[in-house]
Design a protein around this motif. Structure first.
Motif: not given
Length: 353
Positions: A150-165
């Protein structure tokens, strides 16, 4: 490790780009396979640093016979965007000719048959042929990690809901602070194009414990150094070991993910109602309450009566913010992860252009 160079002819004579593909051959045909790429937006380099330090770890594992599943790595996934500069500024997010985000408009295939994708010399613009080439490399694998920042950011993920948990193990391995769960972005980003064939399969045949498809946001643009690169590489390596792509008895992953898993509908995109100078009251990682001050926009320097202060529409966690301190009306300023859906109607598709 084997290195392959894929050359794509340019759109006019005398021009071409090269994709450098690094391949590790697995010893077990039944093991999960993995594809990792970085720098799809050209200048987003934290993921590229992670891959730079991951490769030696994999070379050591290969020399010791510990690579079980095939691994494909593309460290510079977008030579077009990497080469886009104007007035001493790098502009790698959008293709200059069409103004299309390089991480949009990927082909959505109904299954894993890539034979219908255009070839590298097809009568199509280079950007379209590049997207097809990346999908052709990625889709044969069960684990697909697209490394961004990202620009200034924490470390995070985008995940489709069907791949969770099932995919929270990746968040633990990488030390991610949050997961943004999506169901349909409608923009056909690379992640969506790779998840799409899986989502067309009957639920009982998907075997999600072997699959992982995600966009990894490795903090901010400036977070590129030896320490974070090596740490991120170790996290990726730990995940590959945990999923059985690499064998290493010295790596374990037993901690549960304790960060927020936030639907995109709950993400407050705080935007500038007027242009001006930005003064932040918060940094990524801050927990705020409803009504807390987030940012002040100075519209008339020297006249405090022109200041516009924006407050939190709900309690939550500050995930990202813009590094630029001079913005236009309507610019995104920060992302706040809330507990309830945002009251602001969100356009269909990704959170940002």
């Amino acid at each position: 490790m084997k290195t392959e160079t894929i050359t794509l002819p340019g759109d006019v004579p005398g021009n071409a780009i090269e994709l450098r593909v690094l391949r590790f051959e697995g010893r077990d045909a039944n093991a999960p396979t993995a594809y990792l790429q970085s720098a799809l937006h050209g200048g987003e380099l934290p993921g590229q640093a992670a891959l730079h330090f991951l490769v030696p770890l994999l070379e050591k594992a290969e020399a010791e016979g510990r690579i079980t599943g095939n691994i494909t790595i593309v460290p510079q996934a977008n030579p077009i965007g990497s080469n886009q500069w104007q007035a001493y500024q790098h502009l790698g997010r959008f293709e200059l000719f069409t103004q299309t985000n390089f991480n949009r408009a990927f082909p959505l295939l109904p299954d894993f048959d890539v034979s219908s994708l255009p070839q590298i010399d097809a009568a199509l613009p280079l950007a379209e042929r590049l997207k097809a080439a990346l999908l052709r490399l990625a889709l044969p694998h069960e684990i697909i990690l697209d490394l961004h920042c990202d620009d200034q950011s924490e470390n995070y993920l985008y995940i489709h809901q069907d791949f969770l948990p099932e995919m929270t193990d990746l968040a633990v391995a990488l030390g991610s602070k949050a997961i943004l769960a999506w169901d349909s972005t409608a923009d056909a980003a690379f992640e969506e194009a790779c998840a799409y064939p899986v989502l067309q399969m009957p639920v009982d045949t998907r075997d999600m414990k072997r699959r992982a498809v995600t966009t990894v946001e490795f903090r901010g643009l400036a977070d590129v150094d030896f320490a974070t690169g090596r740490s991120d590489a170790q996290g990726l390596y730990r995940f590959l070991v945990h999923r059985g792509v690499v064998k290493d008895d010295g790596e374990t992953l037993a901690v549960a993910f304790d960060g927020p898993v936030t639907p995109l509908a709950n993400v407050e995109m705080v935007r500038a109602p007027q242009g001006g100078m930005v003064l932040y009251h918060v940094v990524p990682g801050d927990e705020v309450g409803e009504g807390d001050r987030l940012v002040t926009i100075v519209t008339r320097p020297g006249d405090p009566s022109g200041d516009v202060t924006l407050t939190a529409p709900q309690a939550g966690r500050i995930l990202t913010r813009r590094s630029l301190r001079y913005v236009r009306r309507g610019d995104d300023l920060l992302k706040l992860l809330g507990k309830r859906p945002s009251a602001v109607a969100r356009r269909p598709g990704a959170l940002e252009a």
